[in-house]
Write a protein that holds these residues in place. Structure first.
Motif, PDB file in Angstrom:
ATOM      1  N   VAL A   1       0.813  -1.222   0.000  1.00  0.00           N
ATOM      2  CA  VAL A   1       0.000   0.000   0.000  1.00  0.00           C
ATOM      3  C   VAL A   1       0.850   1.277   0.000  1.00  0.00           C
ATOM      4  CG1 VAL A   1      -1.896  -1.193   1.163  1.00  0.00           C
ATOM      5  CG2 VAL A   1      -0.374   0.199   2.510  1.00  0.00           C
ATOM      6  N   VAL A   2       1.978   1.265   0.718  1.00  0.00           N
ATOM      7  CA  VAL A   2       2.795   2.476   0.761  1.00  0.00           C
ATOM      8  C   VAL A   2       3.615   2.563  -0.528  1.00  0.00           C
ATOM      9  CG1 VAL A   2       4.734   3.597   1.896  1.00  0.00           C
ATOM     10  CG2 VAL A   2       2.909   2.601   3.254  1.00  0.00           C
TER      11      VAL A   2
ATOM     12  N   LEU B   1      -4.357   2.437  -1.223  1.00  0.00           N
ATOM     13  CA  LEU B   1      -4.491   1.201  -0.451  1.00  0.00           C
ATOM     14  C   LEU B   1      -4.468  -0.044  -1.344  1.00  0.00           C
ATOM     15  CD1 LEU B   1      -7.124   2.490   2.124  1.00  0.00           C
ATOM     16  CD2 LEU B   1      -4.803   1.752   2.664  1.00  0.00           C
TER      17      LEU B   1
ATOM     18  N   SER C   1       5.692  -2.006  -3.711  1.00  0.00           N
ATOM     19  CA  SER C   1       4.372  -2.049  -4.353  1.00  0.00           C
ATOM     20  C   SER C   1       4.439  -2.878  -5.628  1.00  0.00           C
ATOM     21  CB  SER C   1       3.893  -0.639  -4.706  1.00  0.00           C
ATOM     22  OG  SER C   1       3.774   0.145  -3.548  1.00  0.00           O
TER      23      SER C   1
ATOM     24  N   ASN D   1       1.431   7.618  -1.831  1.00  0.00           N
ATOM     25  CA  ASN D   1       1.617   8.328  -0.562  1.00  0.00           C
ATOM     26  C   ASN D   1       2.623   9.456  -0.694  1.00  0.00           C
ATOM     27  OD1 ASN D   1       1.214   5.378  -0.265  1.00  0.00           O
ATOM     28  ND2 ASN D   1       0.755   5.978   1.831  1.00  0.00           N
TER      29      ASN D   1
ATOM     30  N   PHE E   1      -6.366   3.943  -4.687  1.00  0.00           N
ATOM     31  CA  PHE E   1      -5.058   3.690  -5.297  1.00  0.00           C
ATOM     32  C   PHE E   1      -4.018   3.480  -4.212  1.00  0.00           C
ATOM     33  CE2 PHE E   1      -0.977   4.870  -7.139  1.00  0.00           C
ATOM     34  CZ  PHE E   1      -0.981   4.105  -8.296  1.00  0.00           C
TER      35      PHE E   1
ATOM     36  N   LEU F   1       4.103   5.304  -4.371  1.00  0.00           N
ATOM     37  CA  LEU F   1       4.150   6.663  -4.900  1.00  0.00           C
ATOM     38  C   LEU F   1       2.867   7.425  -4.619  1.00  0.00           C
ATOM     39  CD1 LEU F   1       5.826   5.384  -8.079  1.00  0.00           C
ATOM     40  CD2 LEU F   1       6.877   6.956  -6.444  1.00  0.00           C
TER      41      LEU F   1
HETATM   42  N1  PHE Z   1      -0.681   1.543  -3.356  1.00  0.00           N
HETATM   43  C1  PHE Z   1       0.379   1.859  -4.236  1.00  0.00           C
HETATM   44  C2  PHE Z   1       0.784   3.325  -4.024  1.00  0.00           C
HETATM   45  O1  PHE Z   1       0.310   3.991  -3.153  1.00  0.00           O
HETATM   46  C3  PHE Z   1       0.047   1.646  -5.676  1.00  0.00           C
HETATM   47  C4  PHE Z   1      -0.555   0.316  -5.980  1.00  0.00           C
HETATM   48  C5  PHE Z   1      -1.801   0.240  -6.556  1.00  0.00           C
HETATM   49  C6  PHE Z   1       0.145  -0.842  -5.678  1.00  0.00           C
HETATM   50  C7  PHE Z   1      -2.391  -0.976  -6.795  1.00  0.00           C
HETATM   51  C8  PHE Z   1      -0.422  -2.075  -5.918  1.00  0.00           C
HETATM   52  C9  PHE Z   1      -1.682  -2.131  -6.461  1.00  0.00           C
HETATM   53  O2  PHE Z   1       1.586   3.829  -4.739  1.00  0.00           O
END
Ligand code: PHE
Length: 447
Positions: A20-21, A225, A317, A25, A223, A23
């Protein structure tokens, strides 16, 4: 075929947090918050994350853990008919997102390399600004760096669920947290105009809050999460049956928001202290930050730390995206994990290179004048994720047998449902799908 499982509670948390963490964020959240009312936006974002995104995350984790298989098969196992298409759409979204995400991962590698060799030192602010444009126009550099970035996640995924993915995240996520804390302290305490940056990010401006803001917050939350495309579902299938899913998910939502706020506290004090433009989108990270480090005491070291942070966030990610497609290919085509992963990575290296080259400005891989990179970005975030999220939460609330949902959310089947479960089930069945449907209809312009 024996399936992997995450070994420890810390490992599970670090791995899900790694997905989840990213780009979302580091760059997108601070920019959106600054633009949409500061802490008023933050408040909306937190409400939306708890009421709309948390139920989607719990749905994905429950579907995945109850079936212990890839995203498409999980739907097929639970319900006959076309529901498997929801899982398939998710896997397709993961493929599309990886193709452009690996390019951004490559940019951070390039900026890390440039920081280490001191590429930016002695350059004027204009020269530094041109660096990114020239790098993109070159074509070869961005393509090679994207391939290196993909190669690193390939190695991690091939090593396996616990020995590769879990171990990698268990090292990188704490490192990322320490890096961001160092950078926050520097921004807050060592820069001349830090309060201006903090004010820009946190001053509540409730007049800027409109329906559009709520929808923006929801899209961002989705996006950020990693929801709506089966990544959480696939990771859920590796979580051991005695872990508490609501607690894990709540912890993840909190951590994700915390990192988003902290990155705003790194970026904005620096932007204001050096008189730069705070609202310039993607270029804020890759075009502006090197300028800042150039003018800052200790900038050489901070620049390396910063791009290391960006790369850690991106690659963890990317690993979850690659794993989602790999689990699908290895289980559905009955291939060994490493063979499936290699085959997927090979095809991704073609689409990823096309995305990297589409930004070169030479007109390569453009459709209707739009670079493939932008098309992949907008189709996945604006269409595939909301659509996927809507059907996932609908499926968990209305199609999946309620005793399965209950046993996943409470870790027991017979007890009379607790108040927490009743609330979560209400969010999953009603609140979340209605909001997501609204978001989707607005994004495609129906409302
Ligand atoms: N959550 C990731 C982010 O914050 C982007 C992402 C989206 C990763 C969907 C995996 C699946 O950048």
């Amino acid at each position: 075929m024996a399936r992997g499982e995450f070994n420890s509670r810390i490992g599970t948390f670090a791995t899900v947090a790694g997905s989840v963490v990213g780009l979302g964020n580091l760059w997108r959240f601070p920019y959106l918050a600054g633009e949409n009312g500061g802490s008023a936006f933050l408040l909306v974002y937190l409400c939306v994350s708890l009421l709309v995104s948390l139920p989607v995350m719990l749905s994905e984790l429950s579907i995945g853990r109850s079936q212990r298989c890839n995203a498409m098969r999980a739907f097929k196992n639970i319900a006959p008919g076309p529901w498997f298409l929801v899982g398939f759409l998710g896997v397709a979204a993961a493929y599309v997102i990886t193709s452009f995400y690996m390019v951004v991962g490559g940019w951070s590698l390039e900026f890390l390399r440039a920081s280490v060799v001191g590429e930016f030192s002695g350059k004027s602010s204009d020269e530094i600004k041109n660096y990114f444009d020239l790098f993109l126009a070159g074509g070869t550099g961005p393509t090679l760096q994207a391939l290196v970035s993909l190669g690193i996640s390939l190695v991690v995924v091939v090593l396996g669920v616990s020995k590769g993915i879990e171990r990698f995240n268990k090292i990188l996520m704490p490192a990322l947290f320490v890096l961001i804390l160092i950078l926050v302290c520097n921004s807050l305490f060592c820069l001349p105009e830090s309060w201006k940056g903090v004010t820009f990010l946190l001053k509540p401006d409730f007049e800027k809050i409109s329906l559009q803001t709520v929808l923006t917050a929801m899209g961002q939350s989705f996006f950020s999460l990693s929801l709506g495309m089966g990544a959480m579902l696939t990771y859920g299938s590796y979580i051991s049956s005695d872990r508490n899913l609501p607690k894990t998910a709540l912890g993840i939502v909190t951590f994700d928001s915390l990192v988003a706020i902290l990155s705003g506290m790194v970026i904005f004090p620096a932007v204001f202290s050096f008189g730069l433009e705070p609202t310039q989108g993607p270029t804020l990270l890759f075009n502006t930050m090197p300028n800042i480090f150039q003018q800052m005491p200790g900038g050489y070291g901070f620049s390396i730390l910063f791009f290391l942070l960006v790369y850690f966030a991106a690659v963890t990610s990317q690993v979850s995206l690659l794993e989602t497609v790999t689990a699908f290919a290895s289980e559905e085509l009955r291939m060994k994990r490493w063979k499936a992963c290699l085959a997927i990575a090979l095809t991704m290296s073609v689409t990823g290179s096309m995305c990297a080259l589409s930004l070169s400005g030479h007109g390569w891989f453009e459709i209707g004048g739009k670079p493939l990179f932008d098309i992949f970005d907008s189709v996945s975030s604006n269409v595939m994720l909301p659509l996927g999220g809507f059907f996932i939460v609908l499926f968990a609330g209305w199609i999946m047998p309620s005793r399965v949902l209950q046993s996943q959310l409470t870790n027991s089947e017979n007890e009379s449902p607790s108040i927490n479960y009743v609330v979560l089930r209400f969010l999953i069945r009603f609140v979340s799908p209605i909001f997501v449907a609204l978001l989707f209809l607005t994004l495609i312009g129906v409302i």
